[in-house]
Design a protein around this motif. Structure first.
Motif, PDB file in Angstrom:
ATOM      1  N   SER A  73       0.793  -1.238   0.000  1.00 50.63           N
ATOM      2  CA  SER A  73       0.000   0.000   0.000  1.00 50.63           C
ATOM      3  C   SER A  73       0.824   1.286   0.000  1.00 50.63           C
ATOM      4  O   SER A  73       0.257   2.376   0.111  1.00 50.63           O
ATOM      5  CB  SER A  73      -0.939  -0.006   1.212  1.00 50.63           C
ATOM      6  N   VAL A  74       2.138   1.156  -0.103  1.00 51.05           N
ATOM      7  CA  VAL A  74       3.012   2.348  -0.181  1.00 51.05           C
ATOM      8  C   VAL A  74       4.123   2.046  -1.196  1.00 51.05           C
ATOM      9  O   VAL A  74       4.148   0.968  -1.777  1.00 51.05           O
ATOM     10  CB  VAL A  74       3.631   2.712   1.194  1.00 51.05           C
ATOM     11  N   SER A 109      -5.293   4.268  -6.432  1.00 50.48           N
ATOM     12  CA  SER A 109      -4.737   5.296  -5.541  1.00 50.48           C
ATOM     13  C   SER A 109      -4.503   6.597  -6.294  1.00 50.48           C
ATOM     14  O   SER A 109      -4.298   6.601  -7.517  1.00 50.48           O
ATOM     15  CB  SER A 109      -3.395   4.812  -4.981  1.00 50.48           C
ATOM     16  N   ASN A 110      -4.507   7.672  -5.526  1.00 53.19           N
ATOM     17  CA  ASN A 110      -4.139   8.982  -6.097  1.00 53.19           C
ATOM     18  C   ASN A 110      -2.727   8.943  -6.690  1.00 53.19           C
ATOM     19  O   ASN A 110      -2.392   9.763  -7.538  1.00 53.19           O
ATOM     20  CB  ASN A 110      -4.276  10.072  -5.027  1.00 53.19           C
ATOM     21  N   HIS A 111      -1.917   7.972  -6.252  1.00 56.19           N
ATOM     22  CA  HIS A 111      -0.541   7.917  -6.760  1.00 56.19           C
ATOM     23  C   HIS A 111      -0.452   7.402  -8.201  1.00 56.19           C
ATOM     24  O   HIS A 111       0.631   7.422  -8.790  1.00 56.19           O
ATOM     25  CB  HIS A 111       0.347   7.137  -5.792  1.00 56.19           C
ATOM     26  N   TYR A 134       4.814   1.994  -6.950  1.00 53.43           N
ATOM     27  CA  TYR A 134       3.480   1.746  -6.383  1.00 53.43           C
ATOM     28  C   TYR A 134       2.393   2.350  -7.272  1.00 53.43           C
ATOM     29  O   TYR A 134       1.401   1.690  -7.610  1.00 53.43           O
ATOM     30  CB  TYR A 134       3.450   2.353  -4.966  1.00 53.43           C
ATOM     31  N   GLY A 162      -7.813   8.878  -2.078  1.00 52.14           N
ATOM     32  CA  GLY A 162      -6.898   9.932  -1.648  1.00 52.14           C
ATOM     33  C   GLY A 162      -6.217   9.496  -0.365  1.00 52.14           C
ATOM     34  O   GLY A 162      -5.230   8.770  -0.390  1.00 52.14           O
ATOM     35  N   ASN A 163      -6.743   9.933   0.783  1.00 49.20           N
ATOM     36  CA  ASN A 163      -6.225   9.443   2.054  1.00 49.20           C
ATOM     37  C   ASN A 163      -7.384   9.130   2.985  1.00 49.20           C
ATOM     38  O   ASN A 163      -8.181   9.999   3.328  1.00 49.20           O
ATOM     39  CB  ASN A 163      -5.272  10.447   2.691  1.00 49.20           C
ATOM     40  N   ARG A 172      -2.139  18.782   2.513  1.00 48.05           N
ATOM     41  CA  ARG A 172      -2.421  17.986   1.310  1.00 48.05           C
ATOM     42  C   ARG A 172      -3.671  17.127   1.500  1.00 48.05           C
ATOM     43  O   ARG A 172      -4.528  17.032   0.625  1.00 48.05           O
ATOM     44  CB  ARG A 172      -1.205  17.109   1.009  1.00 48.05           C
ATOM     45  N   ARG A 173      -3.791  16.556   2.654  1.00 44.66           N
ATOM     46  CA  ARG A 173      -4.927  15.660   2.906  1.00 44.66           C
ATOM     47  C   ARG A 173      -6.246  16.431   3.029  1.00 44.66           C
ATOM     48  O   ARG A 173      -7.325  15.824   2.923  1.00 44.66           O
ATOM     49  CB  ARG A 173      -4.678  14.817   4.157  1.00 44.66           C
ATOM     50  N   ILE A 176      -7.627  15.718  -0.270  1.00 46.75           N
ATOM     51  CA  ILE A 176      -7.815  14.332  -0.747  1.00 46.75           C
ATOM     52  C   ILE A 176      -8.401  13.397   0.303  1.00 46.75           C
ATOM     53  O   ILE A 176      -8.471  12.187   0.085  1.00 46.75           O
ATOM     54  CB  ILE A 176      -6.476  13.743  -1.265  1.00 46.75           C
ATOM     55  N   PHE A 256       5.458  11.088  -2.048  1.00 52.64           N
ATOM     56  CA  PHE A 256       5.720   9.993  -2.989  1.00 52.64           C
ATOM     57  C   PHE A 256       6.441  10.541  -4.226  1.00 52.64           C
ATOM     58  O   PHE A 256       7.173   9.818  -4.895  1.00 52.64           O
ATOM     59  CB  PHE A 256       4.413   9.302  -3.428  1.00 52.64           C
TER      60      PHE A 256
HETATM   61  O1  LIG Z   1      -1.445   9.704  -0.570  1.00 52.18           O
HETATM   62  C1  LIG Z   1      -1.760   9.284   0.546  1.00 52.18           C
HETATM   63  O2  LIG Z   1      -1.874  10.037   1.505  1.00 52.18           O
HETATM   64  C2  LIG Z   1      -2.050   7.781   0.715  1.00 52.18           C
HETATM   65  O3  LIG Z   1      -1.958   7.144  -0.542  1.00 52.18           O
HETATM   66  C3  LIG Z   1      -1.839   5.808  -0.659  1.00 52.18           C
HETATM   67  O4  LIG Z   1      -2.049   5.301  -1.763  1.00 52.18           O
HETATM   68  C4  LIG Z   1      -1.321   4.987   0.456  1.00 52.18           C
HETATM   69  O5  LIG Z   1      -1.874   3.686   0.470  1.00 52.18           O
HETATM   70  C5  LIG Z   1      -1.513   5.639   1.802  1.00 52.18           C
HETATM   71  O6  LIG Z   1      -0.714   4.971   2.752  1.00 52.18           O
HETATM   72  C6  LIG Z   1      -1.121   7.105   1.718  1.00 52.18           C
HETATM   73  O7  LIG Z   1      -1.193   7.718   2.954  1.00 52.18           O
END
Ligand SMILES: O=C(O)[C@H]1OC(=O)[C@H](O)[C@@H](O)[C@@H]1O
Ligand SMILES: NC(=O)C1=CN([C@@H]2O[C@H](COP(=O)(O)OP(=O)(O)OC[C@H]3O[C@@H](n4cnc5c(N)ncnc54)[C@H](O)[C@@H]3O)[C@@H](O)[C@H]2O)C=CC1
Length: 274
Positions: A73-74, A109-111, A134, A162-163, A172-173, A176, A256
């Motif tokens: 997940s990271v 994921s947002n990533h 990831y 997002g989160n 940032r959160r 998201i 990230f």
């Molecule tokens: O971007 C973020 O904040 C989140 O994004 C993710 O994809 C991760 O799984 C999580 O652990 C992060 O905290």
């Protein structure tokens, strides 16, 4: 009564949804590579390693819908991402298809789009811009989902989360954040809505400073209740404790993006013109 399989049941999101889902889906089967530490007597759990196709098939037996939260997940090494997310993601969709599962909700994921600048409002149809291995694995998972929807008729919903958590943790959160009840709503749309073929939604609550156009989720009935700005003071106080990060503070994916970043720093100046 539909049987719903939730992978990643021992993780952060899985632990929270194990409490929220049973009133909606009483026939809930939990899976993870390791059992939840606090597994209740009335919970059903089957262990499976996503990297093993036969084990994925075993957990998909008799299942109507899957919410797929299992995986790395990271950011991780290539081998960690390869086993859990690339091979694991493919196995999950292939096993679902072989066992006649009708719907899959995939935790993207947002990533997958982390290298879009924060001032750029993006929809769910933008070109992927992953911010690490990831993020690449989440783009891959979405692509596998599209393939199984288009070629085999699986109803697939990808949630670019997002989160997730009880409150936004930093600036940032605030853009998201995803409240647990709002994630439940998105899962229900994916598992139940008659118009699902292949959809990508952003997993975000009612955040005033959102960077994402999530109109398709709203069209299908999403009505989030989490308001990130209600926690603004707390999030900004936490933000003040963080060191400035010229790359991470500019892009949506945050740290990230700055992790392992060694491109020419003068490019950041170019980015600022975009
Ligand atoms: O971007 C973020 O904040 C989140 O994004 C993710 O994809 C991760 O799984 C999580 O652990 C992060 O905290
Ligand atoms: N928590 C968040 O804010 C976000 C989460 N996501 C995604 O949502 C999903 C759940 O996230 P979290 O609960 O935070 O992650 P987590 O790391 O707490 O939980 C993931 C679970 O997957 C299991 N797992 C790992 N490799 C496995 C394998 N090979 N076979 C079977 N199970 C395996 C782990 O044991 C763990 O319990 C992940 O796919 C993550 O990428 C996406 C964006 C944001």
């Amino acid at each position: 009564m539909p049987r719903i399989l939730m992978t990643g049941a021992s993780g952060g999101i899985g632990t929270s949804l194990r409490k929220l889902l049973p009133p909606i889906y009483p026939d809930l089967l939990l899976s993870d590579i390791k059992p939840p530490v606090d597994l209740g007597a009335n919970e059903k759990f089957k262990a499976a390693d996503l990297a093993d196709l036969a084990q994925c098939e075993a957990i998909c037996e008799g299942v109507d819908g899957i919410i797929h939260f299992g995986g790395y997940s990271v950011e991780g090494t290539w081998d960690q991402i390869l086993q859990a997310n690339i091979i694991g993601g493919y196995n999950l969709f292939e096993a679902a298809y072989r066992k006649g599962v009708k719907r899959v909700v995939f935790a993207s994921s947002n990533h997958a789009v982390g290298f879009y600048p924060r001032h750029h409002r993006i929809g769910a149809d933008v070109t992927p811009r992953p911010d690490g291995r990831y993020g690449v694995s989440k783009v891959f998972g979405e692509a596998v989902g599209a393939l199984y929807a288009d070629k085999h008729g699986l109803k697939v919903t990808c949630l670019r989360i997002g989160n997730f958590g009880d409150m936004p943790l930093d600036q940032r959160r605030l853009a998201i954040w995803l409240k647990p009840d709002d994630l439940v709503q998105l899962c229900r749309i994916g598992l139940e809505h008659p118009d699902i073929h292949f959809e990508v939604f952003y997993g975000a609550s009612l955040n005033e400073r959102a960077w994402w156009d999530n109109h398709r989720a709203y069209e299908l009935g999403y009505r989030p209740t989490g308001r990130a700005e209600d926690f603004r003071e707390h999030a900004m106080a936490e933000q003040a404790k963080l060191k400035p990060d010229p790359v991470g503070d500019y892009f949506q994916g945050g740290t990230f993006c700055s992790m392992e970043f060694d491109a020419d720093p003068s490019r950041i100046i170019d980015w600022k013109k975009r």
